[in-house]
Design an enzyme around this catalytic site. Structure first.
Site, PDB file in Angstrom:
ATOM      1  CG  ASP A 244      46.501 -42.627 -20.912  1.00  0.00           C
ATOM      2  OD1 ASP A 244      46.126 -43.562 -20.199  1.00  0.00           O
ATOM      3  OD2 ASP A 244      45.989 -41.487 -20.863  1.00  0.00           O
TER       4      ASP A 244
ATOM      5  CE  LYS B  58      40.736 -46.452 -22.214  1.00  0.00           C
ATOM      6  NZ  LYS B  58      41.096 -45.365 -21.270  1.00  0.00           N
TER       7      LYS B  58
ATOM      8  CD  GLU C 131      41.081 -46.920 -13.955  1.00  0.00           C
ATOM      9  OE1 GLU C 131      41.057 -46.530 -15.135  1.00  0.00           O
ATOM     10  OE2 GLU C 131      42.128 -46.993 -13.271  1.00  0.00           O
TER      11      GLU C 131
HETATM   12  O1  KIV Z   1      45.586 -46.585 -19.787  1.00  0.00           O
HETATM   13  C1  KIV Z   1      45.085 -47.665 -19.461  1.00  0.00           C
HETATM   14  O2  KIV Z   1      45.760 -48.700 -19.367  1.00  0.00           O
HETATM   15  C2  KIV Z   1      43.654 -47.691 -19.186  1.00  0.00           C
HETATM   16  C3  KIV Z   1      43.120 -48.894 -18.467  1.00  0.00           C
HETATM   17  C4  KIV Z   1      43.467 -48.805 -17.039  1.00  0.00           C
HETATM   18  C5  KIV Z   1      41.670 -49.059 -18.686  1.00  0.00           C
HETATM   19  O3  KIV Z   1      42.967 -46.762 -19.480  1.00  0.00           O
END
Ligand code: KIV
Length: 257
Positions: free
Chosen positions: A44, A113, A182
């Site tokens: 996102d 995710k 993260e």
């Molecule tokens: O949204 C995204 O790009 C992510 C990464 C930073 C893992 O969740």
């Protein structure tokens, strides 16, 4: 051959680093797939890097589905994961099932995710996995909680470290097939990685995770703000600006066509 969850877990066992990047459209996704990137995350973060928002909060489920469909059209080998956007899964388990189910039904994504490892989210992961939707977890700095956490490194105190460690363990127990770590300390990321049987994918979490992910716009030098842990491999902003200026000059001076 298409990357599967089984392959990702096998690579953890073999200590073969898992290479991940984000994508938001067909062109980028095709290049990553052809470049042998193992896992493509339609993160996102595309709210910021592709749509110009200040953070990831405004993006909608429909926008994520639109971008994921484009990404999947460019992918043959990579494993594709689509982020569940803010407030499309936190309200209730049935909301999470509706949102994740829509992604799986309407795109070719292999998994979803979601952010967070608190008990309600662990239950959601368990239910999604139970009905056949693979889930990747995401703990540490979770950008959908920017209003609470900011963009600071997480897990600095002993209590915070214990909380993040327990969240990762609970997510594995609930059925998550991998977890993004993260912006946490390298020590904590190593401890979590060593304690889990599923792969950890780090971003700003040191070198001992099972894989690494970067936001592709950061790697390419397209982002206006790059986090301190990212590495900029090229400066596409300059290359594009120079090409655009050259073209404009050519047209104005009758050199092109
Ligand atoms: O949204 C995204 O790009 C992510 C990464 C930073 C893992 O969740």
């Amino acid at each position: 051959m298409k990357v599967t969850i089984q392959k990702l877990c096998q690579w953890k066992q073999e200590k073969k680093p898992i290479v991940c990047l984000t994508a938001w459209d067909y062109a980028i996704a095709s290049l990553l797939d052809q470049g042998d990137i193992d896992l493509i995350l339609v993160g996102d973060s595309l709210a910021m890097v592709a749509l110009g928002h200040d953070n990831t909060l405004p993006i909608t489920l429909e926008e994520m589905i639109h971008h994921t469909q484009a990404v999947c059209r460019g992918v043959k080998r990579s494993f594709v994961v689509c982020d569940l956007p803010f407030l499309t899964y936190q309200t209730s388990i049935s909301q999470a099932i509706e949102s994740a189910g829509k992604i799986i039904k309407e795109t070719n994504a292999d998994a979803v995710k979601l952010e967070g490892g608190y008990p309600a989210m662990v239950e959601t992961v368990s239910r999604l996995t139970e009905i056949g939707i693979p889930v990747m977890g995401h703990v540490g700095l979770t950008p959908q909680s920017v209003r609470v956490l900011g963009y600071k490194q997480q897990g600095k105190s002993a209590i915070a470290q214990e909380t993040i460690f327990n969240q990762a363990m609970a997510l594995e127990k609930a059925g998550a097939f991998a977890i993004v770590l993260e912006h946490i300390t390298a020590d904590l990321a190593q401890k979590i990685t060593d304690s889990l049987s599923i792969p950890t994918i780090g971003i700003g979490a040191g070198k001992d995770c099972d894989g690494q992910v970067l936001v592709t716009a950061d790697l390419l030098g397209l982002s206006s703000k790059v986090p301190p842990f990212a590495k900029v491999y090229t400066n596409l902003k300059t290359i594009i600006s120079q090409s655009v200026t050259e073209y404009a000059n050519d047209v104005r001076s009758h050199q092109f066509p």
